[in-house]
Design an enzyme around this catalytic site. Structure first.
Site, PDB file in Angstrom:
ATOM      1  NE  ARG A 112      -5.084 -22.358  -7.015  1.00 27.07           N
ATOM      2  CZ  ARG A 112      -4.587 -23.478  -7.527  1.00 27.07           C
ATOM      3  NH1 ARG A 112      -5.026 -24.670  -7.122  1.00 27.07           N
ATOM      4  NH2 ARG A 112      -3.668 -23.430  -8.466  1.00 27.07           N
ATOM      5  CB  THR A 393      -6.893 -32.008  -9.253  1.00 19.40           C
ATOM      6  OG1 THR A 393      -5.730 -31.195  -9.301  1.00 19.40           O
ATOM      7  CG2 THR A 393      -8.073 -31.197  -8.882  1.00 19.40           C
ATOM      8  CB  THR A 411      -6.062 -29.895  -6.287  1.00 21.65           C
ATOM      9  OG1 THR A 411      -4.891 -30.551  -6.714  1.00 21.65           O
ATOM     10  CG2 THR A 411      -5.777 -28.422  -6.128  1.00 21.65           C
ATOM     11  CG  ASN A 413      -0.059 -28.590  -7.766  1.00 21.78           C
ATOM     12  OD1 ASN A 413      -0.698 -28.757  -8.798  1.00 21.78           O
ATOM     13  ND2 ASN A 413       1.105 -27.996  -7.763  1.00 21.78           N
ATOM     14  CG  ASP A 435      -0.836 -24.886  -9.826  1.00 16.06           C
ATOM     15  OD1 ASP A 435      -0.174 -25.475 -10.705  1.00 16.06           O
ATOM     16  OD2 ASP A 435      -1.894 -25.349  -9.367  1.00 16.06           O
ATOM     17  CB  SER A 465      -5.950 -25.958 -15.104  1.00 14.90           C
ATOM     18  OG  SER A 465      -4.775 -25.354 -15.518  1.00 14.90           O
ATOM     19  N   GLY A 485      -6.459 -33.409 -13.444  1.00 22.09           N
ATOM     20  CA  GLY A 485      -5.633 -33.516 -14.654  1.00 22.09           C
ATOM     21  C   GLY A 485      -4.762 -32.308 -14.920  1.00 22.09           C
ATOM     22  N   GLY A 486      -4.562 -31.429 -13.914  1.00 22.17           N
ATOM     23  CA  GLY A 486      -3.679 -30.277 -14.107  1.00 22.17           C
ATOM     24  C   GLY A 486      -4.081 -29.490 -15.333  1.00 22.17           C
TER      25      GLY A 486
HETATM   26  N1  GLY Z   1      -3.102 -27.742  -9.086  1.00 22.05           N
HETATM   27  C1  GLY Z   1      -3.704 -27.898 -10.320  1.00 22.05           C
HETATM   28  C2  GLY Z   1      -4.575 -26.760 -10.688  1.00 22.05           C
HETATM   29  O1  GLY Z   1      -5.027 -26.057  -9.806  1.00 22.05           O
HETATM   30  O2  GLY Z   1      -4.820 -26.527 -11.831  1.00 22.05           O
END
Ligand code: GLY
Length: 584
Positions: A112, A393, A411, A413, A435, A465, A485-486
């Site tokens: 991340r 993503t 992703t 984002n 985020d 997410s 899909g966030g």
């Molecule tokens: N950027 C979307 C997530 O990481 O949930």
């Protein structure tokens, strides 16, 4: 007269018995009716790669056919998505991967993005303490320190069987030779071209030919080449991970960010390390769900929702009925309320994971649930424990010929991340800083509310997410699945698994089935348009659910692989995108 009456009675009596027999026979027939025929997706004997782009799935499958393993293939697929799916492809972003080796060993890696060292908790707020519009979503300050290259090299070192230079070779060729753009892609480039020009202060590879004003227009099927990205990938293949974090590429990246007013330094890049983490494991009936731990909320929320549903007979309620929609919505409401309070970067917070995913806690959380009416989100806070994410993503799933399985979600984002395109390197930079809880209590681009656990701090990872997930059934590998899909990622993965586990669907059917979503706040259930009957929606409204159907709503693009009882692999590539399953 009497005689006739008696005869009539006798006849009537016989007819009655005959009818009774007929009903009995036909009801026996109903009980024995043949099982529903499952419409299977792509089937293969031993190899399956499902991703957002055919080119990426093919490159991954070729690596496997040539003897590579799922971990080699995942790197090739991930990097190929940089080329053919700049919408979310992640050289300038980050992600998570969950794996299950053929011997049953499980693990996960977190690559991340992180907040730069110069980040501050109020960096997106004006003097009055209000969020400044789009500062965390677009442009240089939205960018988190990218983690993808660190993740790919860590995976290669621990689990790979091929040298990185060999894995990257077909990807470099793809960037040099180009890929044919699809209609979906064309529409997206056309939509975002003016934004790319505005954010970058000039035209970029993905705006030329896509703007209203362009005379020479790119059309569906035309090829796009990215020779600059090919050069970047070649340098990484030649010089290794340090090329991206300390070498010429690092310097070019930092110079670019600085010139645009960003705050990521060489020190930030040098300090970046991907982290191996223990997956979240939980059970639902006879399946074991292996998910991504924080800083993703995916594994914890998924486990919580499954635990809240487990005591109920979801099979009996039926697929997408009023009762099953209510159950899932109410469990989601409670899990997302917890998400917003408890979850954040585990390196900065103590997170009571074991309590959150326990059966006892789930049953306490569901005490207020009733089929009679919706529980308003205003009445649901996070739970009490004693002692104590974009639409844009992308996900892919792979099972190899050795029995290894991977689920990887990556992703930038938002669509094309911050929209900043590093033209000297050939990729977009993420806008992952959004985020974080830019201001605790204020919603982010997905309407998610965050708390102190996810406030901005230097070197911290923002809550996600993303829910790459592997499922075992009866101790054996059964499914690998995930989606973009966030904030809707978790609920799409949940429904896909339930579709197979409880509703006897195949992988493709499960992926394609209509979905809905609830995330505590805003207190609204979102339905895919025209996919749920008026009767169901009216009944839910009468019970107090606010519902929304929007044409623009796409609840995820799920890609999964299911292992059938005879060992055949079924790929499920979501009909909602250009997703493609390639198998052998
Ligand atoms: N950027 C979307 C997530 O990481 O949930």
């Amino acid at each position: 007269m009497i005689k006739i009456t008696l005869t009539t009675f006798k006849i009537t009596n016989h007819w009655f018995l005959f009818l009774l027999l007929l009903i009995l026979v036909s009801s026996c027939k109903t009980e024995q009716k043949a099982p529903r025929e499952i419409q299977r997706g792509k089937l293969a004997d031993s190899i399956m790669v499902v991703s957002a782009r055919e080119e990426a799935s093919r490159i991954g499958a070729e690596i496997l056919k040539n003897g590579g393993n799922a971990f080699d293939a995942l790197i090739a697929v991930d990097m190929a998505l940089n080329v053919a799916y700049p919408f979310a492809g992640s050289l300038g972003g980050g992600g998570f991967m969950v794996y299950r080796k053929a011997n049953g060993e499980i693990g996960s890696i977190d690559y991340r993005e992180k907040a730069p060292m110069g980040a501050t908790h109020d960096m997106y707020l004006d003097k009055e303490g209000n969020p400044i519009d789009s500062l965390s979503r677009q442009g240089p300050l939205a960018v988190g320190v990218p983690g993808s290259i660190s993740g790919m090299f860590a995976i290669n070192e621990k689990l790979g069987s091929m040298p990185m230079s060999e894995i990257l070779e077909p990807v470099i060729q793809l960037a040099k030779n180009g890929y044919a753009i699809t209609e979906n892609q064309l529409n997206r480039f056309q939509k975002y071209a003016p934004v790319f020009d505005q954010v970058n202060g000039k035209e970029v590879l993905y705006s030329i030919g896509f703007r209203e004003s362009d005379t020479l227009k790119i059309e569906t099927g035309n090829f796009i080449k990215n020779p600059v990205l090919a050069e970047t990938l070649q340098r990484i293949a030649d010089n290794g991970k340090s090329e991206f974090y300390e070498g010429e590429t690092a310097q070019l990246l930092v110079d670019f960010i600085e010139a645009h007013g960003g705050i990521i330094t060489l020190e930030d890049l040098k300090n970046y390390e991907a982290v191996w983490r223990n997956p979240i494991t939980s059970t639902y009936k006879n399946i074991k769900v292996i998910g991504m731990p924080p800083p993703s909320s995916g594994g914890v929320c998924l486990a919580q929702i499954f635990k809240m549903l487990e005591p109920y007979d979801m099979q009996e309620f039926g697929h997408n009925t009023v009762k099953s929609i209510q159950m899932i919505t109410e469990a989601e409401r409670r899990a997302y309320a917890d998400r917003s309070f408890f979850l954040g970067d585990p390196d900065f917070n103590d997170i009571p994971i074991d309590s959150l995913i326990s059966k006892a806690y789930a049953s306490r959380r569901m005490q207020s649930f009733s089929f009679d009416k919706a529980t308003p989100s205003a009445e649901i806070n996070h739970g009490v424990i004693s002692g104590y994410e974009s639409m844009e993503t992308t996900h892919f799933s792979i099972i190899d010929q050795y029995g290894n399985a991977v689920a990887l979600t990556t992703t930038l984002n938002g669509a094309y991340g911050s929209k900043l395109y590093v033209d000297e390197l050939g990729f977009f930079l993420n806008n992952e800083m959004d985020d974080f809880s830019v201001k605790p209590g204020e919603p982010n681009m997905f309407g998610l509310i965050g708390a102190a656990a996810n406030k901005i701090e230097p070197q911290k990872r923002m809550l996600s997410s993303m829910t790459p997930t592997i499922v075992e059934k009866d101790g054996k590998l059964w499914m690998t699945v995930g989606t973009p899909g966030g904030s809707t990622i978790i609920t799409s993965v949940l429904q896909t698994i339930l579709n197979v586990a409880d509703y006897n669907m195949g992988m493709q059917e499960a992926v394609d089935a209509p979905r809905f979503h609830h995330q505590w706040l805003p207190d609204v259930v979102i339905f895919e348009p025209d996919a749920f009957g008026e009767e169901i929606l009216n009944s839910l409204q009468n019970k107090g659910y606010e519902i929304r159907q929007e044409n623009s709503v796409i609840l995820g693009k799920v890609d999964g692989v299911l292992v059938l009882p005879d060992g055949t692999l079924e790929g499920g590539a979501d009909r909602r995108g250009d997703d493609t399953a390639v198998g052998f």
